[in-house]
Design a protein around this motif. Structure first.
Motif, PDB file in Angstrom:
ATOM      1  N   PRO A   1     -12.406   9.097  24.932  1.00 39.43           N
ATOM      2  CA  PRO A   1     -13.503   9.826  24.277  1.00 39.43           C
ATOM      3  C   PRO A   1     -13.694  11.255  24.753  1.00 39.43           C
ATOM      4  CG  PRO A   1     -14.363   8.210  25.846  1.00 39.43           C
ATOM      5  CD  PRO A   1     -12.894   7.940  25.706  1.00 39.43           C
ATOM      6  N   LYS A   2     -13.151  11.616  25.918  1.00 37.97           N
ATOM      7  CA  LYS A   2     -13.294  12.989  26.413  1.00 37.97           C
ATOM      8  C   LYS A   2     -12.308  13.948  25.736  1.00 37.97           C
ATOM      9  CE  LYS A   2     -12.568  12.334  30.769  1.00 37.97           C
ATOM     10  NZ  LYS A   2     -12.423  12.623  32.221  1.00 37.97           N
ATOM     11  N   CYS A   3     -11.339  13.403  25.050  1.00 42.70           N
ATOM     12  CA  CYS A   3     -10.234  14.221  24.548  1.00 42.70           C
ATOM     13  C   CYS A   3     -10.252  14.340  23.033  1.00 42.70           C
ATOM     14  CB  CYS A   3      -8.898  13.612  24.965  1.00 42.70           C
ATOM     15  SG  CYS A   3      -8.750  13.260  26.738  1.00 42.70           S
ATOM     16  N   THR A   4     -10.145  15.569  22.522  1.00 44.63           N
ATOM     17  CA  THR A   4      -9.910  15.748  21.097  1.00 44.63           C
ATOM     18  C   THR A   4      -8.427  15.506  20.826  1.00 44.63           C
ATOM     19  OG1 THR A   4      -9.496  18.106  21.416  1.00 44.63           O
ATOM     20  CG2 THR A   4     -11.749  17.442  20.812  1.00 44.63           C
ATOM     21  N   ILE A   5      -8.110  15.092  19.624  1.00 43.36           N
ATOM     22  CA  ILE A   5      -6.708  14.928  19.241  1.00 43.36           C
ATOM     23  C   ILE A   5      -6.261  16.259  18.648  1.00 43.36           C
ATOM     24  CG2 ILE A   5      -5.046  13.553  17.934  1.00 43.36           C
ATOM     25  CD1 ILE A   5      -7.144  11.311  17.962  1.00 43.36           C
ATOM     26  N   PHE A   6      -6.077  17.219  19.539  1.00 42.73           N
ATOM     27  CA  PHE A   6      -5.821  18.614  19.245  1.00 42.73           C
ATOM     28  C   PHE A   6      -7.075  19.273  18.661  1.00 42.73           C
ATOM     29  CE2 PHE A   6      -1.494  16.790  19.256  1.00 42.73           C
ATOM     30  CZ  PHE A   6      -0.946  17.564  20.270  1.00 42.73           C
TER      31      PHE A   6
ATOM     32  N   ASP B   1      -2.956  10.359  28.047  1.00 44.29           N
ATOM     33  CA  ASP B   1      -3.659  10.368  29.330  1.00 44.29           C
ATOM     34  C   ASP B   1      -5.114  10.745  29.064  1.00 44.29           C
ATOM     35  OD1 ASP B   1      -4.815  11.030  31.817  1.00 44.29           O
ATOM     36  OD2 ASP B   1      -2.877  11.609  32.653  1.00 44.29           O
ATOM     37  N   LYS B   2      -6.004   9.774  29.187  1.00 46.95           N
ATOM     38  CA  LYS B   2      -7.413   9.991  28.851  1.00 46.95           C
ATOM     39  C   LYS B   2      -8.142  10.864  29.863  1.00 46.95           C
ATOM     40  CE  LYS B   2      -9.097   5.761  31.109  1.00 46.95           C
ATOM     41  NZ  LYS B   2      -9.841   4.486  30.906  1.00 46.95           N
ATOM     42  N   ASP B   3      -7.586  11.032  31.047  1.00 46.51           N
ATOM     43  CA  ASP B   3      -8.206  11.871  32.073  1.00 46.51           C
ATOM     44  C   ASP B   3      -7.759  13.325  31.961  1.00 46.51           C
ATOM     45  OD1 ASP B   3      -9.631   9.732  33.260  1.00 46.51           O
ATOM     46  OD2 ASP B   3      -7.824   9.116  34.330  1.00 46.51           O
ATOM     47  N   ALA B   4      -6.473  13.539  31.793  1.00 43.28           N
ATOM     48  CA  ALA B   4      -5.932  14.896  31.695  1.00 43.28           C
ATOM     49  C   ALA B   4      -5.908  15.415  30.267  1.00 43.28           C
ATOM     50  CB  ALA B   4      -4.522  14.939  32.277  1.00 43.28           C
ATOM     51  N   CYS B   5      -6.179  14.537  29.288  1.00 40.53           N
ATOM     52  CA  CYS B   5      -6.112  14.899  27.864  1.00 40.53           C
ATOM     53  C   CYS B   5      -4.738  15.483  27.526  1.00 40.53           C
ATOM     54  CB  CYS B   5      -7.232  15.859  27.481  1.00 40.53           C
ATOM     55  SG  CYS B   5      -8.874  15.096  27.548  1.00 40.53           S
ATOM     56  N   LYS B   6      -3.721  14.731  27.946  1.00 45.83           N
ATOM     57  CA  LYS B   6      -2.352  15.107  27.627  1.00 45.83           C
ATOM     58  C   LYS B   6      -1.676  13.994  26.832  1.00 45.83           C
ATOM     59  CE  LYS B   6      -1.227  18.347  31.336  1.00 45.83           C
ATOM     60  NZ  LYS B   6      -0.272  18.663  32.432  1.00 45.83           N
TER      61      LYS B   6
ATOM     62  N   ALA C   1       8.590  14.932  25.167  1.00 48.74           N
ATOM     63  CA  ALA C   1       7.762  16.129  25.039  1.00 48.74           C
ATOM     64  C   ALA C   1       6.360  15.835  25.551  1.00 48.74           C
ATOM     65  CB  ALA C   1       7.711  16.594  23.590  1.00 48.74           C
ATOM     66  N   ILE C   2       5.718  16.878  26.073  1.00 52.21           N
ATOM     67  CA  ILE C   2       4.367  16.752  26.620  1.00 52.21           C
ATOM     68  C   ILE C   2       3.492  17.837  25.992  1.00 52.21           C
ATOM     69  CG2 ILE C   2       2.952  16.775  28.714  1.00 52.21           C
ATOM     70  CD1 ILE C   2       5.554  16.160  30.287  1.00 52.21           C
ATOM     71  N   TRP C   3       2.303  17.438  25.503  1.00 50.46           N
ATOM     72  CA  TRP C   3       1.354  18.378  24.912  1.00 50.46           C
ATOM     73  C   TRP C   3      -0.002  18.260  25.587  1.00 50.46           C
ATOM     74  CZ3 TRP C   3       4.887  15.944  21.718  1.00 50.46           C
ATOM     75  CH2 TRP C   3       5.619  16.764  20.854  1.00 50.46           C
ATOM     76  N   SER C   4      -0.703  19.385  25.669  1.00 54.72           N
ATOM     77  CA  SER C   4      -2.124  19.359  25.982  1.00 54.72           C
ATOM     78  C   SER C   4      -2.870  19.097  24.683  1.00 54.72           C
ATOM     79  CB  SER C   4      -2.591  20.687  26.579  1.00 54.72           C
ATOM     80  OG  SER C   4      -4.010  20.738  26.592  1.00 54.72           O
ATOM     81  N   LEU C   5      -3.724  18.084  24.678  1.00 55.58           N
ATOM     82  CA  LEU C   5      -4.487  17.761  23.478  1.00 55.58           C
ATOM     83  C   LEU C   5      -5.586  18.782  23.203  1.00 55.58           C
ATOM     84  CD1 LEU C   5      -4.770  13.893  23.920  1.00 55.58           C
ATOM     85  CD2 LEU C   5      -3.430  15.123  22.185  1.00 55.58           C
ATOM     86  N   ARG C   6      -5.792  19.701  24.130  1.00 59.28           N
ATOM     87  CA  ARG C   6      -6.813  20.737  23.948  1.00 59.28           C
ATOM     88  C   ARG C   6      -6.202  22.063  23.479  1.00 59.28           C
ATOM     89  NH1 ARG C   6      -9.002  18.801  29.520  1.00 59.28           N
ATOM     90  NH2 ARG C   6     -10.704  17.394  28.956  1.00 59.28           N
TER      91      ARG C   6
ATOM     92  N   ARG D   1       6.068  23.790  20.486  1.00 60.69           N
ATOM     93  CA  ARG D   1       7.292  23.817  21.275  1.00 60.69           C
ATOM     94  C   ARG D   1       8.093  25.075  20.911  1.00 60.69           C
ATOM     95  NH1 ARG D   1       8.093  19.803  24.059  1.00 60.69           N
ATOM     96  NH2 ARG D   1      10.361  19.661  24.145  1.00 60.69           N
ATOM     97  N   PRO D   2       8.988  25.511  21.772  1.00 63.04           N
ATOM     98  CA  PRO D   2       9.806  26.684  21.430  1.00 63.04           C
ATOM     99  C   PRO D   2      10.573  26.456  20.131  1.00 63.04           C
ATOM    100  CG  PRO D   2      10.033  26.135  23.760  1.00 63.04           C
ATOM    101  CD  PRO D   2       9.272  25.008  23.131  1.00 63.04           C
ATOM    102  N   ALA D   3      10.722  27.496  19.352  1.00 64.74           N
ATOM    103  CA  ALA D   3      11.455  27.386  18.086  1.00 64.74           C
ATOM    104  C   ALA D   3      12.863  26.867  18.342  1.00 64.74           C
ATOM    105  CB  ALA D   3      11.508  28.738  17.395  1.00 64.74           C
TER     106      ALA D   3
END
Length: 310
Positions: free
Chosen positions: A28-33, A132-137, A158-163, A168-170
């Motif tokens: 709940p702390k994380c937006t999905i982007f 990751d619900k704590d890091a929002c990744k 691949a790893i993304w920040s949900l915030r 990713r690079p082209a």
């Protein structure tokens, strides 16, 4: 309560979903982007692309829409792409990659009971999605296999920040052929239970072009045929299509396809849309989506949308 309703309605009208709607119940702390992310942008008022008829015909005018997700098992395997919600306490693992030059090194928070697409014995794409619900990744892996030494190997990761809207690079792949995240394009039962899917969905096409358009970053084809769709192509269900007679679960999916559309993300069977497995899906309801065919879709001209993350 009336004031809350007005705020939520305004957010939906301005593009993207509400803050609460963009969150996963298990994180709940994380937006999905962010709401400004391409996955979360509405496209129902945008113009039709000039090459729409050609692109839709190449994917298949008479081919029916197919939900590549549901409840129970098909050929002994779960139906859909599963995901796991993890935390800072989940042990991190090093993963060796076949495409290491286009993969994020990690480490990756892979639980012992990680859910792999198709099951542990699958010979398919074997995606594993980890939030990751704590890091929002968001951590995503393609072709994930355990090794004899107790570690893990994968095709790519691949790893993304949900915030963040950072892409990713082209030219880089991800766990998906288009270099996109998979999770934000899944149809999830918790959304249907809430009554709205407020983001674009992920879909596949049998033949694609050696090209990609925003927000995709990678292609997976050797063909330069201009009649074939590029990765990242965004289509929507035509506003004129009557969806009132469909059962509730199918109707909510179809409304999302009118409002947010879907993004071409991988090679596969044409008009297959992705979702996460859940025992509450009604396979009978979802299979009515097959009454919708390629002729009911149009390609969206997204050139007027902002391109965050580039």
């Amino acid at each position: 309560m009336r004031r809350l309703f007005v705020v939520v309605a305004a957010a939906l009208l301005l593009g993207g979903g509400s803050a609460s709607a963009l969150r996963l119940p298990g994180a709940p702390k994380c937006t999905i982007f962010p709401a400004s992310n391409p996955w979360n942008e509405r496209v129902d008022t945008l113009p039709v692309a000039a090459n729409s008829a050609q692109m839709i015909a190449s994917i298949g005018l008479e081919t029916g829409l197919h939900p590549d997700f549901g409840s129970g098992l098909y050929d002994g395997e779960p139906i859909g792409i599963p995901y796991d919600v993890v935390s800072h306490a989940t042990p991190r693992s090093k993963v060796t990659f076949d495409y290491a030059d286009e993969s994020d090194k990690g480490p990756y928070p892979i639980p012992k009971t990680v859910h792999i697409e198709g099951g542990r014995a699958s010979t398919g794409d074997r995606h594993a999605l980890l939030i990751d619900k704590d890091a929002c990744k968001l951590y995503e892996l393609y072709a994930l296999y355990p090794t004899s030494s107790g570690g893990w190997k994968a095709g790519s990761g691949a790893i993304w920040s949900l915030r963040s809207n950072k892409l990713r690079p082209a030219g880089w792949t991800s766990a998906d052929a288009a270099g996109l995240p998979i999770f934000p394009g899944l149809a999830r039962y918790d959304e249907v239970a809430r009554g709205i899917i407020d983001h674009a969905l992920r879909f596949t096409a049998e033949r694609t072009r050696r090209a990609f358009v925003y927000p995709a970053r990678h292609y997976a084809s050797s063909s330069n045929d201009p009649s074939l769709p590029p990765m990242g192509l965004r289509v929507r269900l035509k506003a004129s299509v009557d969806i009132s007679g469909f059962p509730r679960q199918a109707r909510i999916v179809l409304q999302a396809l009118k409002t947010y559309g879907m993004i071409l993300a991988d090679n596969g069977s044409s008009w297959y849309i992705s979702g996460a497995p859940n025992p509450h899906w009604s396979n009978d309801d979802l299979h009515t989506l097959g009454r919708i065919t390629g002729a009911d879709f149009e390609v969206v001209d997204t050139s007027s949308l902002p391109h965050p993350g580039q």
